[in-house]
Structure formats: C-alpha cells, structure tokens
Design a protein around this motif. Structure first.
Motif: not given
Lengths: 240, 197
Positions: B53-54, B182, B186, B57, B189-191
């Motif tokens: 996940i990180p 994943l 994420v 990003l 959905k969020h960033f």
C-alpha cells in the motif's frame, strides 16, 4: 502534544560518540545478538554487547529508560543462561521464543535509540560525508530516522480522532482497521514530505553542492576505547 | 528548475526517506509474526501484501530513474544495521533497480506496470532467506541449533526443504502483486479524490 520518543536531538553539546563509532556499534551488536549462540564464550559476548546500550544510556543521563532496559535484559539473559539450557521439548521452544523476541531485536533498537539520543542530524550527515557516502543516500537516511517518531505521533493522533468520533467502538475487521489507520497516516506522510522539501528549499539544500557545517566531528579517546571493545567482541565472535 | 523532470532533486530524496520510514514501520509490524516458526516461510508474502500500500503511493510519487533503486539500497542498509548478512544489500539493490526498470518501461505513469514493479520490489526480502537454503544451509541450521535450541531448529528444517526457496520467490512476487492491487484500490478510493496521487 509532546513527543515521547525523539530521534536526533536538535541542539546541545557535542555527541558522546562519533556517529561512525555508533553505527559500527549497532552493526556489531546486531551481528552478535541475532546470530550468537547461548552457550560458551558467545553467551558471554552476548551479555556484554547487550549491556553496551544500557551503559551509554546511563552516560547520556536517561536513567529511567536505562534502568528498565537493564533489568529486562538481565532477566532475559538469566533465562537464556539457565531455563533454556535445562528444559526440553515444547517448554524449551516456549522459552526460546519468549526470550528470543526480546534479546534478538531489542538491543539493536536500543543502540539505535542511544545513537539518536546524542547525535544531531548535522553530525550524522557530516560523518557520512567523511565516509564518502553520496548525499542521495545520506539525505533519505537522515529523513527516515527522523521520521519514525513522527509516524508514531501521527498514528496516535489518528487513533485519538477515531475515538472522538466513535468510529473505533464497532470493532472493525483487520482489513478495515488497516484502511482506517493507514490511509490518514499516509495522507499526513505525503503532506509532511511536501512541507519538508519546501523547508529544505528555503535552506538552500542541494544535491550537488558541498554542505558547510560548524559542528565538530572526529574520533576522541572514548571512540577509540569503544572501537577496541567492539573490535574485540567481533573478532572473538568470528573465531569461536 | 528546468531539468526537474529528468534528474533527482532534494524533494525526491525527502520523499524516499519519508516513505522508507513508513515502509519499514509497516514491515516490522507485519514481520513480528515471523517469529512463529511455521510462519517464517510465508513471512515474505505477508509483508509483501501489507507493504504494497505505501509502496504504490511511493511509486506514484516517483518520476525519475533512481528513486526506487535508492529505496532498495536503503532497505538493504537497514537490514545490515539489524544484523542480517551482508549480501542483503546487493539483493535489495538489485530488486530496487529491477523495479525501477519496470517502472521506467511504463514511463512512470502506467499503474499496471506499478503493480508489477511492486511485486518485483518485494523480492528484496529474499536476501534474508538465502542462508536458509543452498550451501549455507548446514551452517545456518547449526547456528540456529546453538542459538535457538534443538526443538526450534527441527521445526525450521521440517518446513524448509530446498524447493521451498523457489516457491517463496514466486509467493513473494505474487504477494507483492496482491499488495500492489490493494494499494491501487486504496489510491483510487482515497488519494485520487484528494488529488494527492
């Protein structure tokens, strides 16, 4: 909100040990604690090397942390010296795992913590420069070490905010919990990294220019003593 | 500022540092399950999934060759500081460069290439598993026997036959890709909404 753990002190006197000595100490303690056996001379070496951080912590006047660490390590070392040797089977496995979790991870962490306690970022960067480590490695490394407590703090804030809005009371599943805590922390991470780079820009930090500094970095008597001690431990560890 | 697109800047270095810290924290939280002997073999997979996940990003922030390689090198340095064997750093560096090449292939824009790169990057963890297999195996098992006791060593031997190494490589790669997917979800959905990725 006060930060309970702080990496890299921001001001004050010159570091107790040269950063290079400290890094060597972390490596040696890591090698001895992770790979050492529990019998014979290696056990003695383990006891000595896990007590180095405690001594250093006393030297920088962190009495509370030092005492707690000292007592825990003493307890674990006694267990490793007696209980692990005399039991067999499942009980032995239990003791090994319990004491191993502590003795194989904590000493390096504590040495790293000591290192952060008495070293300034500036000193760290200068000594890395002396070792001819390129700044593309040094800058991320120093940012990284400085950033660990920030993550802990941000995480605490997120959990607090969740409590305040009562989102934490419903017992979320593991995946949900990960999402709820990780995403805000990641958001903060992105924002902080932007702010940091602006701060670096205003200070005129560049990758290709040589950095000037006013802090004194160099080996002193205590460094040589420490290096001899660590060297002896390492040599003995490799021979036996 | 003209050549911002094709060379490393201080901003990139700071990004690397910050994300490396986040990555390592998540890695360690996950890797505490590695102490249970049964879990040791699949440790890489679990870590690869959560760390994806990180990592995704971070990949969305990287725009020039070198960032991911440096990240790999830092992982290696950190592992050496933790007392792992010295060749970890080369494995980690190689994984970083390989992941960088994959990203470069997608011109640092393609999100599907980033998912694959996440799988490739996860392979840096293999450096820690090398002593369990091949030539070093006997000495390593011997040192475990001395260090952790017979019972622990026996369990380790039982769950790690030699073919397990290749299986772990594949599993870690798959875990990395899962983590990448994943992370992609994420991010979406969020960033994306917040305009941060």
């Amino acid at each position: 909100m006060d930060v309970s753990i702080q990496t890299f002190k921001t001001s004050g006197e010159r570091a107790l040990l040269d950063p290079r000595t400290s890094i060597f100490a972390i490596v040696v303690i890591g090698v001895v604690m992770v790979g050492g056996s529990l019998t014979g001379i290696e056990y003695v070496l383990r006891v000595i090397s896990c007590m180095i951080p405690a001594a250093l912590l006393y030297a920088v006047k962190k009495y509370k942390v030092a005492t707690i660490y000292f007592l825990i390590m003493l307890f674990i070392m006694i267990i490793e010296g007696t209980a692990v040797q005399s039991t067999v089977g499942a009980l032995n496995l239990l003791f090994v795992i319990l004491s191993g979790v502590v003795s194989r991870f904590i000493p390096q962490f504590m040495m790293g913590y000591c290192f952060m306690c008495y070293t300034k970022v500036s000193e760290f960067v200068v000594s890395m420069e002396r070792m001819h480590v390129p700044s593309v490695i040094t800058i991320p490394l120093s940012v990284m070490f400085r950033f660990f407590p920030t993550i802990a703090e941000e995480n605490r804030c997120v959990i607090e905010a969740m409590k305040m809005r009562r989102t934490g009371t419903k017992k979320p599943s593991l995946l949900q919990k990960m999402e709820y805590e990780l995403v805000p922390v990641m958001m903060q991470t992105v924002r902080i990294s932007d702010e940091l780079s602006q701060a670096a820009m205003t200070k005129g930090m560049g990758l290709n220019r040589k950095r000037s500094h006013i802090c004194k970095v160099g080996f002193r008597a205590i460094d040589y003593l420490m290096l001899i001690l660590l060297g002896t431990i390492l040599v003995l560890f490799i021979i036996y | 500022m003209d050549n911002k697109k094709n060379s490393l800047t201080v901003k990139d270095c700071i990004n690397i540092g910050v994300f490396a810290a986040l990555y390592i924290v998540i890695f360690f939280v996950t890797s505490f399950i590695g102490y249970i002997p049964i879990m040791m073999a699949i440790l890489g997979v679990a870590c690869a999934v959560t760390c994806g996940i990180p990592l995704m990003l971070f990949f969305s922030k990287s725009h020039v060759f070198g960032m991911v390689s440096i990240m790999g090198a830092i992982m290696g340095i950190f592992m050496i500081l933790m007392g792992r064997p010295w060749y970890c750093i080369f494995v980690a560096l190689a994984a970083g460069v390989a992941a960088d090449c994959v990203l470069k292939n997608g011109n640092y824009k393609s999100i599907n290439k980033a998912v694959i790169a996440s799988g490739v990057f996860s392979l840096w963890m293999m450096g820690m598993e090398v002593p369990l297999y091949f030539g070093a195996r006997d000495t390593f098992i011997e040192s475990i026997k001395e260090g952790y006791g017979e019972a622990y060593a026996e369990v380790i031997v039982k769950i790690t036959p030699n073919w397990m190494f290749y299986a772990t490589i594949v599993l870690t790669f798959v875990g990395g890709i899962l983590g990448g997917l994943l992370g992609k979800a994420v991010l979406k959905k969020h960033f994306k909404k917040a305009g941060m990725a």
